[in-house]
Scaffold this motif. Structure first.
Motif, PDB file in Angstrom:
ATOM      1  N   ILE A 130     -19.918 -40.458  22.573  1.00 35.44           N
ATOM      2  CA  ILE A 130     -19.621 -41.582  21.676  1.00 35.44           C
ATOM      3  C   ILE A 130     -18.144 -41.560  21.284  1.00 35.44           C
ATOM      4  N   GLU A 131     -17.626 -40.373  21.086  1.00 36.65           N
ATOM      5  CA  GLU A 131     -16.206 -40.270  20.723  1.00 36.65           C
ATOM      6  C   GLU A 131     -15.332 -40.841  21.844  1.00 36.65           C
ATOM      7  N   SER A 132     -15.656 -40.532  23.104  1.00 37.38           N
ATOM      8  CA  SER A 132     -14.780 -41.097  24.143  1.00 37.38           C
ATOM      9  C   SER A 132     -15.000 -42.590  24.304  1.00 37.38           C
ATOM     10  N   TRP A 133     -16.189 -43.093  24.005  1.00 33.84           N
ATOM     11  CA  TRP A 133     -16.392 -44.550  24.013  1.00 33.84           C
ATOM     12  C   TRP A 133     -15.486 -45.196  22.948  1.00 33.84           C
ATOM     13  N   ILE A 134     -15.428 -44.602  21.768  1.00 29.18           N
ATOM     14  CA  ILE A 134     -14.578 -45.160  20.695  1.00 29.18           C
ATOM     15  C   ILE A 134     -13.102 -45.085  21.107  1.00 29.18           C
ATOM     16  N   ASP A 183     -35.433 -48.375  25.664  1.00 29.89           N
ATOM     17  CA  ASP A 183     -34.714 -47.578  26.685  1.00 29.89           C
ATOM     18  C   ASP A 183     -34.166 -48.411  27.839  1.00 29.89           C
ATOM     19  N   ASP A 184     -33.683 -49.607  27.525  1.00 30.73           N
ATOM     20  CA  ASP A 184     -33.370 -50.575  28.576  1.00 30.73           C
ATOM     21  C   ASP A 184     -31.894 -50.982  28.604  1.00 30.73           C
ATOM     22  N   GLY A 185     -31.125 -50.660  27.568  1.00 33.00           N
ATOM     23  CA  GLY A 185     -29.734 -51.122  27.492  1.00 33.00           C
ATOM     24  C   GLY A 185     -28.838 -50.426  28.511  1.00 33.00           C
ATOM     25  N   ALA A 186     -27.642 -50.978  28.700  1.00 34.09           N
ATOM     26  CA  ALA A 186     -26.698 -50.434  29.694  1.00 34.09           C
ATOM     27  C   ALA A 186     -26.415 -48.958  29.434  1.00 34.09           C
ATOM     28  N   ILE A 187     -26.354 -48.202  30.519  1.00 37.68           N
ATOM     29  CA  ILE A 187     -26.131 -46.750  30.417  1.00 37.68           C
ATOM     30  C   ILE A 187     -24.651 -46.458  30.205  1.00 37.68           C
ATOM     31  N   VAL A 188     -24.367 -45.608  29.228  1.00 43.33           N
ATOM     32  CA  VAL A 188     -22.989 -45.186  28.944  1.00 43.33           C
ATOM     33  C   VAL A 188     -22.685 -43.890  29.697  1.00 43.33           C
ATOM     34  N   GLN A 198     -11.839 -45.116  24.092  1.00 42.26           N
ATOM     35  CA  GLN A 198     -11.548 -46.142  25.119  1.00 42.26           C
ATOM     36  C   GLN A 198     -11.410 -47.519  24.496  1.00 42.26           C
ATOM     37  N   LEU A 199     -12.277 -47.788  23.508  1.00 43.45           N
ATOM     38  CA  LEU A 199     -12.236 -49.078  22.812  1.00 43.45           C
ATOM     39  C   LEU A 199     -10.862 -49.266  22.167  1.00 43.45           C
ATOM     40  N   ASN A 200     -10.373 -48.213  21.553  1.00 43.01           N
ATOM     41  CA  ASN A 200      -9.065 -48.272  20.903  1.00 43.01           C
ATOM     42  C   ASN A 200      -7.959 -48.506  21.925  1.00 43.01           C
ATOM     43  N   GLU A 201      -8.065 -47.827  23.067  1.00 38.39           N
ATOM     44  CA  GLU A 201      -7.058 -47.998  24.124  1.00 38.39           C
ATOM     45  C   GLU A 201      -7.016 -49.443  24.583  1.00 38.39           C
ATOM     46  N   GLN A 202      -8.223 -50.038  24.795  1.00 38.53           N
ATOM     47  CA  GLN A 202      -8.270 -51.431  25.266  1.00 38.53           C
ATOM     48  C   GLN A 202      -7.621 -52.357  24.247  1.00 38.53           C
ATOM     49  N   GLN A 203      -7.808 -52.061  22.956  1.00 39.48           N
ATOM     50  CA  GLN A 203      -7.235 -52.923  21.925  1.00 39.48           C
ATOM     51  C   GLN A 203      -5.720 -52.853  21.890  1.00 39.48           C
ATOM     52  N   TRP A 204      -5.184 -51.676  22.270  1.00 39.64           N
ATOM     53  CA  TRP A 204      -3.725 -51.518  22.222  1.00 39.64           C
ATOM     54  C   TRP A 204      -3.026 -52.138  23.423  1.00 39.64           C
TER      55      TRP A 204
END
Ligand code: GRF
Length: 192
Positions: free
Chosen positions: A179-183, A142-147, A185-191
């Motif tokens: 999780i869907e909005s994380w994905i 329970d220690d990883g960065a909070i999304v 955002q990832l796609n947006e950054q790639q574009w």
């Protein structure tokens, strides 16, 4: 479209919500569900929803399952998975493995803080707000960065089962969309 694996050990209400959510999503699809528990209710849910399910023995099959996960998934979601994640798994999926925890971390997290133990501790502490945390998974509990976190009001000393019900509603509503909005955002950054 990202391929998603779910790891789960229990009844699987979160896994079911994720499968149903991503069945309608343009961003990701649940490819496989992996469990360490041959008795887990999640197995029937996955079968009913048409998701491939793999039962494994964490004492002897961790390396084999890591290979399976690497070949079948881009990201991993822990939905009530109760075993410690091996370090070679967290390294292989660094930044691509997420957990849902039924409290507002860093409060009420860590080893042995899962399921009803969390809600009992929240009740005993007299909290007036609790909630859920979606976070990255690293080698510590329970220690990883909070999304993302979502809150719900409770009465100080409210019964653990009542807190659990409120928190469960948040889990089922928000894990998939977060999780869907994380994905997305990832796609947006790639574009860019
Ligand atoms: C949930 O409370 C989740 O937050 C926790 O384990 C529980 C799993 O329940 N990590 P289910 O198996 O999804 O019904």
């Amino acid at each position: 479209m990202l391929k998603i694996a779910i790891l789960a050990s229990g009844s699987g209400s979160n896994a079911q919500a994720l499968i149903e959510h991503f069945a309608q999503s343009p961003w990701g699809r649940i490819e496989i569900l992996v469990t360490n528990n041959p008795q887990a209710g999640v197995i029937q849910r996955a079968e009913r929803l048409g998701v491939a399910c793999k039962i494994f023995n964490p004492k002897t099959q961790c390396d084999e399952i890591l290979l399976l996960l690497e070949s079948s998934a881009d990201i991993i979601l822990l939905a009530g998975y109760l075993r410690k994640i091996p370090v070679n798994w967290t390294r292989a999926f660094e930044g691509r493995m997420f957990n849902i925890h039924p409290s507002l971390l860093p409060k009420f997290g860590g080893k042995d803080m899962y399921g009803r133990y969390v809600h009992e501790a929240v009740s005993a502490a007299g909290e007036s707000v609790t909630g859920i945390t979606v976070h990255h998974v690293n080698e510590n509990y329970d220690d990883g960065a909070i999304v993302a976190q979502y809150e719900v009001e409770i009465t100080p000393g409210e019964a653990p089962h009542s807190i659990e019900e409120k928190v469960r509603a948040l889990e089922l509503e928000y894990f998939g969309p977060t999780i869907e909005s994380w994905i997305a955002q990832l796609n947006e950054q790639q574009w860019r």
